[in-house]
Design a protein around this motif. Structure first.
Motif, PDB file in Angstrom:
ATOM      1  N   LYS A 158       0.841  -1.207   0.000  1.00  0.00           N
ATOM      2  CA  LYS A 158       0.000   0.000   0.000  1.00  0.00           C
ATOM      3  C   LYS A 158       0.878   1.260   0.000  1.00  0.00           C
ATOM      4  O   LYS A 158       0.574   2.238  -0.691  1.00  0.00           O
ATOM      5  N   TRP A 216       3.882   1.594  -1.200  1.00  0.00           N
ATOM      6  CA  TRP A 216       4.477   1.731  -2.530  1.00  0.00           C
ATOM      7  C   TRP A 216       3.468   2.272  -3.533  1.00  0.00           C
ATOM      8  O   TRP A 216       3.802   3.122  -4.361  1.00  0.00           O
ATOM      9  N   LEU A 217       2.242   1.794  -3.460  1.00  0.00           N
ATOM     10  CA  LEU A 217       1.221   2.253  -4.402  1.00  0.00           C
ATOM     11  C   LEU A 217       0.911   3.735  -4.196  1.00  0.00           C
ATOM     12  O   LEU A 217       0.808   4.499  -5.163  1.00  0.00           O
TER      13      LEU A 217
END
Length: 259
Positions: free
Chosen positions: A44, A46-47
């Motif tokens: 999450k 990284w996104l």
């Protein structure tokens, strides 16, 4: 004890069978909404980071940072301005309680406390609750900080004439100035050099290289002035008609290769 061909089991009495002292608790034992760090939480993060990075790259492509000419310490009319991410501190220093005799308060104490609090936040707020409404103090301070940063940045940006600043600081074509030209002699004698620079690169007034103005237009501006900020008052030129013609022809001819 032997089991099977060539296999041996060796026991060590120093190792206890159920020693779980150094085994971390399962994440489900903590209160509130929990999830494993890998891969759920990290994925999450990284996104979200990727979304902001792509958005920032699109912003830099749509509105690239303007480049200005080389810094010149002899240009008295240039007002330095920090990059956009420091505009809120620039605006903060305009207030009486953070400038003048209190400049240390505005440049060291307040920013030091603010950024120091961000660094110490994980150690000052050790609560296990993750929901914002369950942490009113931390949430309120963060909202106040964000609101103050946005407001000060807006105030600083709204008081800057960006078009005029870009015009003054734009990179102009370097041309060879013939200082023996009669037009340049008139230029220096009429004190034009004080506002427009020794090489007509601009200063308190705009650059005069590559203006695209005709001889008649330059003569009209020199005599009647021009409105704007900073503008040019009427009657700035005090020479003869012949000198005015020489000056106008000299400025109008600047901007092309070989001039």
């Amino acid at each position: 004890m032997h089991r099977g061909k060539g296999m041996k089991f060796v026991g060590d009495s120093r190792i206890r069978e159920n020693d779980d002292k150094f085994i971390p608790k399962d994440y489900s034992e903590y209160p509130g909404k929990t999830e494993p760090f890998w891969p759920n939480f990290l994925l999450k993060e990284w996104l979200v980071g990727a979304v902001f990075l792509v958005g920032f790259l699109c912003l830099t492509i749509a509105a690239p940072a303007p480049l200005e000419k080389e810094a010149d310490p002899s240009t008295a009319g240039y007002i330095p301005l920090p990059d956009w991410y420091f505009l809120f501190l620039y605006q903060f220093l305009k207030y009486d309680f953070a400038s003048g005799n209190y400049v240390v308060f505005g440049t060291v104490i307040i920013p030091g406390l603010a950024f120091g609090a961000l660094l110490l936040a994980p150690f000052l707020d050790t609560g296990k609750e993750r929901r914002p409404f369950k942490r009113p103090i931390a949430t309120s301070l963060m909202l106040i900080g964000i609101a103050a940063t946005f407001w000060l940045t807006y105030e600083a940006a709204s008081h800057v004439n960006w078009e005029e600043r870009a015009e003054k600081g734009k990179i102009v074509e370097e041309v060879e100035i013939d200082q023996e030209d009669p037009g340049y002699q008139v230029y220096s004698q009429q004190s034009c050099i004080n506002c427009h620079g020794g090489n007509l690169e601009g200063g308190a007034g705009p650059a005069l290289v590559g203006t695209g103005l005709s001889v008649d237009e330059i003569k009209d501006i020199a005599v009647n002035g021009i409105e704007g900020d900073p503008g040019m008052p009427a009657g700035s030129f005090q020479g003869t008609d012949e000198e005015l013609q020489q000056l106008a022809e000299f400025i109008s001819g600047l901007g092309g290769e070989g001039h």
